[in-house]
Design a protein around this motif. Structure first.
Motif, PDB file in Angstrom:
ATOM      1  N   ASN A   1       0.632  -1.196  -0.066  1.00 53.25           N
ATOM      2  CA  ASN A   1      -0.098  -0.196   0.154  1.00 53.25           C
ATOM      3  C   ASN A   1       0.867   1.215   0.018  1.00 53.25           C
ATOM      4  N   LEU A   2       2.172   1.241   0.179  1.00 56.60           N
ATOM      5  CA  LEU A   2       3.043   2.437   0.387  1.00 56.60           C
ATOM      6  C   LEU A   2       3.700   2.427  -1.312  1.00 56.60           C
ATOM      7  N   LEU A   3       3.303   3.461  -1.849  1.00 57.50           N
ATOM      8  CA  LEU A   3       3.889   3.895  -3.308  1.00 57.50           C
ATOM      9  C   LEU A   3       4.497   5.016  -3.393  1.00 57.50           C
ATOM     10  N   PHE A   4       5.868   5.145  -3.584  1.00 61.78           N
ATOM     11  CA  PHE A   4       6.778   6.202  -3.682  1.00 61.78           C
ATOM     12  C   PHE A   4       7.833   6.253  -4.833  1.00 61.78           C
ATOM     13  N   SER A   5       8.165   7.393  -5.103  1.00 61.02           N
ATOM     14  CA  SER A   5       9.463   7.507  -6.150  1.00 61.02           C
ATOM     15  C   SER A   5      10.557   7.441  -5.409  1.00 61.02           C
ATOM     16  N   ASP A   6      11.599   6.517  -6.082  1.00 53.93           N
ATOM     17  CA  ASP A   6      12.842   6.357  -5.231  1.00 53.93           C
ATOM     18  C   ASP A   6      13.950   7.131  -6.111  1.00 53.93           C
ATOM     19  N   PHE A   7      14.512   8.239  -5.555  1.00 48.53           N
ATOM     20  CA  PHE A   7      15.485   8.801  -6.528  1.00 48.53           C
ATOM     21  C   PHE A   7      16.929   8.421  -6.188  1.00 48.53           C
ATOM     22  N   ASN A   8      17.135   7.579  -5.210  1.00 49.20           N
ATOM     23  CA  ASN A   8      18.271   6.571  -5.064  1.00 49.20           C
ATOM     24  C   ASN A   8      18.610   5.666  -6.406  1.00 49.20           C
ATOM     25  N   SER A   9      17.509   4.814  -6.820  1.00 46.79           N
ATOM     26  CA  SER A   9      17.491   4.222  -7.964  1.00 46.79           C
ATOM     27  C   SER A   9      16.752   4.906  -9.211  1.00 46.79           C
ATOM     28  N   GLU A  10      16.531   5.988  -9.169  1.00 48.15           N
ATOM     29  CA  GLU A  10      15.920   6.765 -10.261  1.00 48.15           C
ATOM     30  C   GLU A  10      14.692   5.953 -10.798  1.00 48.15           C
ATOM     31  N   SER A  11      13.744   5.592  -9.799  1.00 46.37           N
ATOM     32  CA  SER A  11      12.764   4.787  -9.943  1.00 46.37           C
ATOM     33  C   SER A  11      11.392   5.636 -10.002  1.00 46.37           C
ATOM     34  N   PRO A  12      10.777   6.034 -10.789  1.00 52.65           N
ATOM     35  CA  PRO A  12       9.511   6.700 -10.334  1.00 52.65           C
ATOM     36  C   PRO A  12       8.355   5.719 -10.280  1.00 52.65           C
ATOM     37  N   ARG A  13       7.294   6.243  -9.549  1.00 52.32           N
ATOM     38  CA  ARG A  13       6.270   5.227  -9.138  1.00 52.32           C
ATOM     39  C   ARG A  13       5.983   4.144 -10.173  1.00 52.32           C
ATOM     40  N   PRO A  14       5.684   4.483 -11.477  1.00 49.43           N
ATOM     41  CA  PRO A  14       5.213   3.155 -12.322  1.00 49.43           C
ATOM     42  C   PRO A  14       6.286   2.160 -12.260  1.00 49.43           C
ATOM     43  N   GLU A  15       7.566   2.427 -12.106  1.00 49.96           N
ATOM     44  CA  GLU A  15       8.669   1.426 -11.990  1.00 49.96           C
ATOM     45  C   GLU A  15       8.720   0.904 -10.728  1.00 49.96           C
ATOM     46  N   VAL A  16       8.266   1.453  -9.584  1.00 46.26           N
ATOM     47  CA  VAL A  16       8.112   1.063  -8.297  1.00 46.26           C
ATOM     48  C   VAL A  16       7.018   0.028  -8.256  1.00 46.26           C
ATOM     49  N   ILE A  17       5.998   0.259  -9.143  1.00 41.99           N
ATOM     50  CA  ILE A  17       4.697  -0.761  -8.795  1.00 41.99           C
ATOM     51  C   ILE A  17       5.402  -2.091  -9.795  1.00 41.99           C
ATOM     52  N   GLU A  18       6.060  -2.048 -10.741  1.00 42.83           N
ATOM     53  CA  GLU A  18       6.737  -3.232 -11.291  1.00 42.83           C
ATOM     54  C   GLU A  18       7.308  -4.271 -10.562  1.00 42.83           C
ATOM     55  N   VAL A  19       8.209  -3.202  -9.744  1.00 38.78           N
ATOM     56  CA  VAL A  19       9.364  -4.139  -8.789  1.00 38.78           C
ATOM     57  C   VAL A  19       8.571  -4.666  -7.800  1.00 38.78           C
ATOM     58  N   TYR A  20       7.629  -3.943  -7.062  1.00 35.63           N
ATOM     59  CA  TYR A  20       6.811  -4.581  -6.358  1.00 35.63           C
ATOM     60  C   TYR A  20       5.971  -5.644  -6.798  1.00 35.63           C
ATOM     61  N   GLN A  21       5.362  -5.800  -7.930  1.00 41.40           N
ATOM     62  CA  GLN A  21       4.640  -6.798  -8.412  1.00 41.40           C
ATOM     63  C   GLN A  21       5.674  -7.924  -8.548  1.00 41.40           C
ATOM     64  N   GLU A  22       6.775  -7.590  -9.100  1.00 38.01           N
ATOM     65  CA  GLU A  22       7.620  -8.782  -9.091  1.00 38.01           C
ATOM     66  C   GLU A  22       8.073  -9.566  -7.652  1.00 38.01           C
ATOM     67  N   LEU A  23       8.072  -8.798  -6.870  1.00 39.05           N
ATOM     68  CA  LEU A  23       8.407  -8.990  -5.341  1.00 39.05           C
ATOM     69  C   LEU A  23       7.217  -9.973  -4.919  1.00 39.05           C
ATOM     70  N   PHE A  24       6.213  -9.448  -5.142  1.00 40.10           N
ATOM     71  CA  PHE A  24       4.778 -10.423  -4.591  1.00 40.10           C
ATOM     72  C   PHE A  24       4.852 -11.688  -5.502  1.00 40.10           C
ATOM     73  N   ASN A  25       5.193 -11.732  -6.601  1.00 37.44           N
ATOM     74  CA  ASN A  25       5.266 -12.915  -7.424  1.00 37.44           C
ATOM     75  C   ASN A  25       6.259 -13.583  -7.030  1.00 37.44           C
ATOM     76  N   GLU A  26       7.520 -13.188  -6.600  1.00 34.66           N
ATOM     77  CA  GLU A  26       8.393 -14.212  -5.894  1.00 34.66           C
ATOM     78  C   GLU A  26       8.070 -14.866  -4.573  1.00 34.66           C
ATOM     79  N   LEU A  27       7.261 -14.088  -3.878  1.00 33.35           N
ATOM     80  CA  LEU A  27       6.699 -14.747  -2.627  1.00 33.35           C
ATOM     81  C   LEU A  27       5.809 -15.515  -2.825  1.00 33.35           C
ATOM     82  N   GLN A  28       4.677 -15.341  -3.836  1.00 33.93           N
ATOM     83  CA  GLN A  28       3.801 -16.283  -4.019  1.00 33.93           C
ATOM     84  C   GLN A  28       4.272 -17.667  -4.608  1.00 33.93           C
ATOM     85  N   ASN A  29       5.490 -17.517  -4.932  1.00 34.32           N
ATOM     86  CA  ASN A  29       6.197 -18.891  -5.501  1.00 34.32           C
ATOM     87  C   ASN A  29       6.732 -19.558  -4.365  1.00 34.32           C
ATOM     88  N   SER A  30       6.762 -19.091  -3.307  1.00 41.76           N
ATOM     89  CA  SER A  30       7.580 -19.656  -2.154  1.00 41.76           C
ATOM     90  C   SER A  30       6.542 -19.726  -0.998  1.00 41.76           C
TER      91      SER A  30
END
Length: 755
Positions: A549-578
Motif C-alpha cells: 500500500n505504500l507507493l513512492f518515487s525512489d531517486f536513489n535508484s531513479e525509479s518513479p512510481r510506475p517502475e516501483v509498481i513493477e518491482v513490487y509486483q515482481e516481489l509479490f510474485n516471488e513470494l507467491q512462488n515460495s
C-alpha cells in the motif's frame, strides 16, 4: 420546653430533609430514566444521520432536462451513445440513446452564470493546464486566449491538437466512444513545451457538473470505504474542496516539515482505487470514471457548490511536475522548486455511463468490479466466513542499560487457543503472528531470521507449523518489505534506502521507532533471499504490511512510481512462488490480484465536513472475490454497532491478542495495546464468530447486488443468491416486508428473484 421534647423535635428536623430528599429521588427516578433514555435515543439518531452512515434516497428526486445545444456537431455514435463536440472549446454533449439524457461538459450559451471569466473559460474548455513561468505558475484554458484547436475526425470519435497561446504548450487529446463508455487519451508524445513548462492538466473537469441544489444527485469519492457529496444545501457550508492523491502523496517529493505538521491532525484515508463518480438524478443518470493510465501521478478533486462556484464538479488532475523543497544548508533552510524533468506518462481515463437502477454508487462499484475482472486485476478466491486472530509474539522493551524482549505470546500458545475455540464451534479462523523475529515486533526489519528464542525454539516453531498444516487452519507470519528500522542490520543506510528528489532519505515513524523506506530493488533482493528461508522453516503463509500500500518515487535508484509498481509486483510474485497464501493490509488496486485476504479494510470515510454519506463502495467491489476483515474489535468504542456494521458491509471480525496481560507492554512501542489478553476476549470472539456465521454464512462466495437504505438506521443488502441481510441499528424491533428484525440485530431474508 422539656429536654425530652427538644430531642423529639431535633430528630424530626434531622429526618425530614433526608426523607424529603429520598422521596424526591424516588418520585423522580422514572422521569430521570425516561429522559436519559430519550437523550440516548436522540444521540443515536444523530449518529445514524451523520455522514458516517448512509442516508435514504430522495424518492422524489429529479434530474435537469437538457436539449442539444447549438454549435455542436456529431462526432461519432454507436447503439448506446451519440457524441457531439463544439470545435472551438472541444466541449462535449453526450446523448445516452437508451434514456435520452444528455450529459454536457460545458455551459449553456444563453444562460447567465455566477462565474468570473477564468472560471467560465475552465468550465467550458475541454482542457485546463497549469504551467510554470519562471518562479510562478499560471493557469490557461482553451478559451482563456485564442488557443489554436485542430480537430481530426476518427471512426469512433476525434483527435484534437491544442496549441495554448500564452504558455506555448501543445497538447493532443483523443476522445473515443466504446460501447456505453467514452475514453479520454492524452499521449505523452503529443505534449510539446517551449520556455514555459507544463505543471498539471485537467480534462473535461465540468463533465456532469450540477449547479446549485435543485438537482437530486451526488459526487462519489473513493475516500475510505467510499463517500458521497450530495447536492445538498447542508453541504454548502463547507469551507474547502476534496483533494487527495491517488495512492497517497508521493513521499519522493514530500517536504519533511509538512509531514510533521500532518501529525497534528487525523490523517485522511489514502485512495487505493483510482475511481470517482457522479449522478445527475440518483437511479436515473450516472457515470463512473476509471483512471487506467496516469493514475500514479493523479489527484482526485471535488468541489461542492459554494466553494469558488455554484457548481458541484469532480475531476482528476494529472501532475507532470511536482513542487518540492530544496534545502541549501544543514539547518534545512532552502526554497521551493519544481521538477526540471517532466513525469512521463500517458493519460487514459474511461467514463462509463450508468442508467436507471444502476445510476448510483452500487452501479459504479459493479462497473469498476467488471473493469478489474476484465483486466485480471481481481480474481475469484475462497470467500468463506472466518475470523482473524492476530497475536503479538514479542516486543522490544526499553531498559536502563540495554533493551530486552518482552514475550507476550509464545508460539506454543497458538495451538491451544485454536483448540479451545474449535471446541466451542469456532470452526474457521486464521491466525497472524507478529513479533516472531529475533528482537521482537519493532526494530528488527529488514532482517527476519532467526526466530526470537523467548517465544520458542526452532523445534517448537516447526511443531506448531506442522500442527496448523494438519489442522486445516492457516497460520500467517507478519512481515514487511518496505520498512528498515534505524539501528537494525541487513541494509546499508547509504546505498539501500530510498531517497527523495532533494536527496533526503525517506523515513517514517511508528510510535518511538524510526524507520527508513527501503529502495524497491533492495526489497526485491531481500524477498528473494527470504523465499528459501520460508521453505526451510516451513512457513506457508505471509501477512505483508506496507509493501502492498505504500507507493513512492525512489531517486536513489531513479525509479518513479510506475517502475516501483513493477518491482513490487515482481516481489509479490516471488513470494507467491515460495508460500501458499498472502494476506495484504489495505492493498492498492494493482495488488488485488496477489491478495488472498484483505486485512484492515476501511469501514468508514474520513469524516470530512463536505461528505454527506459513507458507503461500502470498496466492499461491494470485493465481495465474493476476496475475503476482507475489519479492524480489531477489541479497539472499538461501540462494539454492538460495529459488529452490525461488519455484517452490513460483509466484513469478517478481527482481534489483536496476547497471552500475557497488556500492562506488560509498558515502556514498549506497543504500549497503546491496552486490552488484549485472550482469556478476557475469548467469549467475545465466539459471539462475533457466531453472528458472522449466522448472517454472512448465508451468502458465502456471493456478490452484493443491491443496497437499500430503508432508514439511516435500517439497511438491507442483497446478494447474488437471492438472499438479503437486513441490519437494524435501532433499540427497538422493526418490521420489513413482514419480517421482524430484532433490536440491535439482523435477519437474513430470502428475496428470490427480487434481488
Amino acid at each position: 420546653m422539656s429536654k425530652k421534647w427538644r430531642w423529639v423535635l431535633l430528630v424530626i428536623i434531622l429526618l425530614f430533609p433526608v426523607q424529603a430528599i429520598a422521596n424526591t429521588l424516588t418520585n423522580s427516578e422514572p422521569d430521570t430514566n425516561v429522559k436519559e433514555e430519550e437523550k440516548k435515543r436522540s444521540s443515536e439518531m444523530l449518529r445514524y444521520k451523520s455522514n458516517q452512515f448512509t442516508q435514504p434516497e430522495n424518492e422524489d428526486g429529479s434530474a435537469e432536462d437538457r436539449t442539444l445545444a447549438k454549435g455542436y456537431k456529431l462526432a461519432a455514435e454507436n447503439e448506446n451513445l451519440a457524441l457531439y463536440v463544439e470545435e472551438e472549446s472541444l466541449a462535449l454533449q453526450i446523448e445516452n440513446k437508451q434514456t435520452g439524457y444528455i450529459w454536457t461538459s460545458g455551459l449553456t450559451e444563453d444562460k447567465e452564470y455566477n462565474l468570473n471569466n477564468t472560471w467560465q473559460d475552465m468550465a467550458h474548455s475541454a482542457v485546463t493546464i497549469d504551467y510554470i513561468d519562471g518562479d510562478k505558475t499560471s493557469s490557461e484554458s482553451i478559451l482563456t486566449n485564442d488557443s489554436e484547436v485542430s480537430l481530426t475526425q476518427q471512426d469512433n470519435g476525434f483527435s484534437a491538437s491544442i496549441a495554448f497561446e500564452e504558455s506555448e504548450i501543445t497538447v493532443q487529446v483523443d476522445v473515443m466512444l466504446d460501447g456505453d463508455s467514452i475514453e479520454f487519451h492524452v499521449p505523452q508524445s503529443g505534449i510539446e513545451e517551449g520556455e514555459r513548462k507544463l505543471a498539471s492538466m485537467r480534462i473535461y473537469p465540468f463533465l456532469g457538473a450540477a449547479e446549485g441544489t435543485d438537482m437530486d444527485g451526488y459526487m462519489f469519492i473513493p475516500d475510505g470505504s467510499g463517500a458521497l457529496m450530495r447536492f445538498d444545501e447542508k453541504q454548502i457550508s463547507s469551507m474547502s474542496p476534496y483533494r487527495s492523491a491517488i495512492y497517497g502523496e508521493d513521499e519522493g517529493f514530500k517536504r519533511k516539515a509538512a509531514e510533521e505538521g500532518e501529525d497534528r491532525v487525523n490523517k485522511a484515508h489514502k485512495i487505493t482505487l483510482p475511481v470517482y463518480g457522479m449522478t445527475n438524478g440518483v437511479d436515473k443518470n450516472g457515470f463512473v470514471a476509471i483512471i487506467d493510465e496516469g493514475k500514479t501521478f493523479a489527484d482526485i478533486i471535488a468541489y461542492p457548490s459554494g466553494i469558488s462556484t455554484d457548481f458541484h464538479w469532480i475531476t482528476a488532475q494529472y501532475n507532470y511536475r511536482y513542487q518540492y523543497y530544496q534545502p541549501t544548508s544543514q539547518n534545512m533552510s532552502g526554497y521551493n522548486v519544481y521538477q526540471e524533468e517532466m513525469n512521463e506518462f500517458d493519460i487514459t481515463e474511461r467514463i462509463t455511463f450508468l442508467k436507471d437502477e444502476a445510476a448510483n454508487y452500487v452501479g459504479m462499484a459493479h462497473a469498476y468490479q467488471e473493469y478489474l475482472l476484465e483486466n485480471e486485476m481481481l480474481t475469484a478466491g475462497e470467500d468463506q466466513v472466518d475470523i482473524r486472530l492476530e497475536f503479538l509474539g514479542g516486543e522490544v522493551k526499553s531498559g536502563l542499560l540495554r533493551d530486552s524482549v518482552q514475550a507476550m505470546t509464545k508460539i506454543t500458545d497458538l495451538p491451544d487457543y485454536v483448540e479451545r475455540l474449535k471446541k466451542q464451534n469456532v470452526e474457521n479462523m486464521h491466525v497472524v503472528y507478529r513479533g516472531w523475529t529475533e528482537g521482537g515486533y519493532t526494530g528488527t526489519l529488514p532482517v527476519k531470521f532467526p526466530f526470537e528464542s523467548k517465544l520458542g525454539s526452532n523445534g517448537e516453531f516447526e511443531e506448531v507449523n506442522d500442527y496448523f498444516k494438519d489442522s486445516d487452519t492457516h497460520l500467517y507470519y507478519y512481515t514487511d518489505y518496505t520498512k528498515a528500522y534505524d539501528g537494525a542490520s541487513g541494509f546499508s543506510g547509504r546505498t539501500d534506502v530510498a531517497r527523495k528528489i532533494n536527496s533526503e532519505t525517506i523515513t517514517g515513524q511508528r510510535d518511538e521507532s524510526n524507520y527508513y523506506y527501503l529502495s524497491p530493488a533492495k526489497s526485491l533482493e531481500i524477498a528473494r533471499e527470504d523465499s528459501n528461508k520460508y521453505k526451510e522453516h516451513e512457513i506457508s503463509n505471509l501477512a505483508v504490511d506496507s509493501s502492498s500500500n505504500l507507493l513512492f518515487s525512489d531517486f536513489n535508484s531513479e525509479s518513479p512510481r510506475p517502475e516501483v509498481i513493477e518491482v513490487y509486483q515482481e516481489l509479490f510474485n516471488e513470494l507467491q512462488n515460495s508460500v501458499d497464501s498472502l494476506s495484504l493490509y489495505q492493498p492498492n488496486d494493482y495488488m488485488l490480484s496477489e491478495t488472498d485476504r484483505y486485512l484492515e479494510i476501511p469501514m468508514y470515510s474520513s469524516n470530512y465536513s463536505f461528505v454527506s454519506d459513507t458507503v461500502p463502495f470498496l466492499q461491494i467491489v470485493l465481495k465474493g472475490y476476496v475475503p476482507y476483515y475489519a479492524s480489531f474489535s477489541n479497539f472499538h468504542n461501540s462494539p454492538d454497532d460495529e459488529v452490525l456494521r461488519m455484517i452490513e458491509y460483509g466484513a469478517y471480525p478481527s482481534f489483536y491478542l496476547t497471552t500475557e496481560p497488556s500492562h506488560e507492554l509498558m515502556h514498549t512501542p506497543s504500549e497503546d495495546l491496552y486490552t488484549s489478553q485472550f482469556d478476557n476476549w475469548e467469549s467475545e470472539i465466539i459471539e462475533q464468530y457466531e453472528m458472522a456465521e449466522q448472517s454472512l454464512g448465508e451468502v458465502e462466495g456471493e456478490t452484493i447486488t443491491y443496497r437499500h437504505v430503508h432508514e439511516s438506521d435500517i439497511v438491507e443488502v442483497g446478494y447474488s443468491n437471492g438472499k438479503a441481510i437486513v441490519v437494524n441499528y435501532r433499540n427497538e424491533a422493526v418490521n420489513i416486508d413482514g419480517a421482524e428484525v430484532e433490536a440491535k440485530g439482523y435477519k437474513v431474508i430470502d428475496r428470490g428473484d427480487q434481488s
